[in-house]
Design a protein around this motif. Structure first.
Motif, PDB file in Angstrom:
ATOM      1  N   UNK A  31       0.840  -1.188   0.000  1.00  0.00           N
ATOM      2  CA  UNK A  31       0.000   0.000   0.000  1.00  0.00           C
ATOM      3  C   UNK A  31       0.871   1.232   0.000  1.00  0.00           C
ATOM      4  N   UNK A  32       0.586   2.142  -0.903  1.00  0.00           N
ATOM      5  CA  UNK A  32       1.251   3.426  -0.955  1.00  0.00           C
ATOM      6  C   UNK A  32       0.190   4.475  -0.673  1.00  0.00           C
ATOM      7  N   UNK A  33       0.531   5.440   0.161  1.00  0.00           N
ATOM      8  CA  UNK A  33      -0.485   6.442   0.480  1.00  0.00           C
ATOM      9  C   UNK A  33       0.112   7.834   0.531  1.00  0.00           C
ATOM     10  N   UNK A  34      -0.730   8.796   0.235  1.00  0.00           N
ATOM     11  CA  UNK A  34      -0.381  10.211   0.324  1.00  0.00           C
ATOM     12  C   UNK A  34      -1.579  10.919   0.911  1.00  0.00           C
ATOM     13  N   UNK A  35      -1.393  11.526   2.065  1.00  0.00           N
ATOM     14  CA  UNK A  35      -2.478  12.228   2.733  1.00  0.00           C
ATOM     15  C   UNK A  35      -2.046  13.662   2.988  1.00  0.00           C
ATOM     16  N   UNK A  36      -2.554  14.595   2.188  1.00  0.00           N
ATOM     17  CA  UNK A  36      -2.180  15.993   2.411  1.00  0.00           C
ATOM     18  C   UNK A  36      -2.686  16.472   3.760  1.00  0.00           C
ATOM     19  N   UNK A  37      -1.851  17.253   4.450  1.00  0.00           N
ATOM     20  CA  UNK A  37      -2.191  17.714   5.792  1.00  0.00           C
ATOM     21  C   UNK A  37      -2.853  19.085   5.791  1.00  0.00           C
ATOM     22  N   UNK A  97      16.223   6.861  -8.909  1.00  0.00           N
ATOM     23  CA  UNK A  97      15.257   7.651  -9.674  1.00  0.00           C
ATOM     24  C   UNK A  97      13.878   6.984  -9.666  1.00  0.00           C
ATOM     25  N   UNK A  98      13.828   5.679  -9.530  1.00  0.00           N
ATOM     26  CA  UNK A  98      12.538   4.981  -9.495  1.00  0.00           C
ATOM     27  C   UNK A  98      11.739   5.354  -8.254  1.00  0.00           C
ATOM     28  N   UNK A  99      12.429   5.542  -7.126  1.00  0.00           N
ATOM     29  CA  UNK A  99      11.739   5.966  -5.911  1.00  0.00           C
ATOM     30  C   UNK A  99      11.204   7.391  -6.051  1.00  0.00           C
ATOM     31  N   UNK A 100      11.969   8.235  -6.708  1.00  0.00           N
ATOM     32  CA  UNK A 100      11.538   9.620  -6.923  1.00  0.00           C
ATOM     33  C   UNK A 100      10.300   9.644  -7.818  1.00  0.00           C
ATOM     34  N   UNK A 101      10.332   8.907  -8.934  1.00  0.00           N
ATOM     35  CA  UNK A 101       9.190   8.872  -9.840  1.00  0.00           C
ATOM     36  C   UNK A 101       7.967   8.239  -9.183  1.00  0.00           C
ATOM     37  N   UNK A 102       8.187   7.221  -8.364  1.00  0.00           N
ATOM     38  CA  UNK A 102       7.084   6.571  -7.664  1.00  0.00           C
ATOM     39  C   UNK A 102       6.360   7.574  -6.762  1.00  0.00           C
ATOM     40  N   UNK A 103       7.122   8.324  -5.996  1.00  0.00           N
ATOM     41  CA  UNK A 103       6.526   9.319  -5.110  1.00  0.00           C
ATOM     42  C   UNK A 103       5.887  10.449  -5.893  1.00  0.00           C
ATOM     43  N   UNK A 104       6.496  10.863  -7.001  1.00  0.00           N
ATOM     44  CA  UNK A 104       5.931  11.925  -7.824  1.00  0.00           C
ATOM     45  C   UNK A 104       4.592  11.496  -8.425  1.00  0.00           C
ATOM     46  N   UNK A 105       4.507  10.278  -8.876  1.00  0.00           N
ATOM     47  CA  UNK A 105       3.234   9.770  -9.419  1.00  0.00           C
ATOM     48  C   UNK A 105       2.179   9.651  -8.323  1.00  0.00           C
ATOM     49  N   UNK A 106       2.596   9.217  -7.162  1.00  0.00           N
ATOM     50  CA  UNK A 106       1.661   9.059  -6.044  1.00  0.00           C
ATOM     51  C   UNK A 106       1.068  10.385  -5.615  1.00  0.00           C
ATOM     52  N   UNK A 107       1.871  11.440  -5.626  1.00  0.00           N
ATOM     53  CA  UNK A 107       1.388  12.761  -5.203  1.00  0.00           C
ATOM     54  C   UNK A 107       0.799  13.560  -6.355  1.00  0.00           C
ATOM     55  N   UNK A 108       0.796  12.991  -7.563  1.00  0.00           N
ATOM     56  CA  UNK A 108       0.294  13.675  -8.747  1.00  0.00           C
ATOM     57  C   UNK A 108       1.029  14.988  -8.970  1.00  0.00           C
ATOM     58  N   UNK A 109       2.339  14.949  -8.832  1.00  0.00           N
ATOM     59  CA  UNK A 109       3.169  16.149  -8.984  1.00  0.00           C
ATOM     60  C   UNK A 109       3.425  16.468 -10.430  1.00  0.00           C
TER      61      UNK A 109
END
Length: 90
Positions: free
Chosen positions: A11-17, A78-90
């Protein structure tokens, strides 16, 4: 032969505060926001690779620590960076 195949769920999650997002207009703004993410006294003796995520309006969505190294280097995947960027819809 009866084999029960079980695998773990990822599970990957992003919860804006914050609803009111800060805007980055120059590199100094990004520096000030990222500086606040470091613990006092640790910025001088370790190398960190952190990523600040922005939307198309240059509003801050969040940040993440990609890697932490020693005195002279740290590595970033770079894969971790892209993964997080996609998750946050950056």
């Amino acid at each position: 032969m009866n084999i029960d195949y079980k695998i773990g769920e990822v599970k990957l999650s992003y919860k804006p505060k914050f609803k009111n997002q800060q805007k980055v207009t120059c590199s100094e703004d990004a520096y000030k926001y990222m500086l606040s993410t470091y613990k006092k006294g640790t910025i001088c003796y370790k190398e960190y690779f952190k990523v600040l995520f922005l939307n198309q309006a240059n509003q801050i969505l969040g940040y993440t620590l990609i890697s932490e190294g020693g005195l002279t280097e740290t590595t970033a995947d770079v894969r971790l960076i892209f993964q997080a960027a996609l998750l946050t819809n950056s």
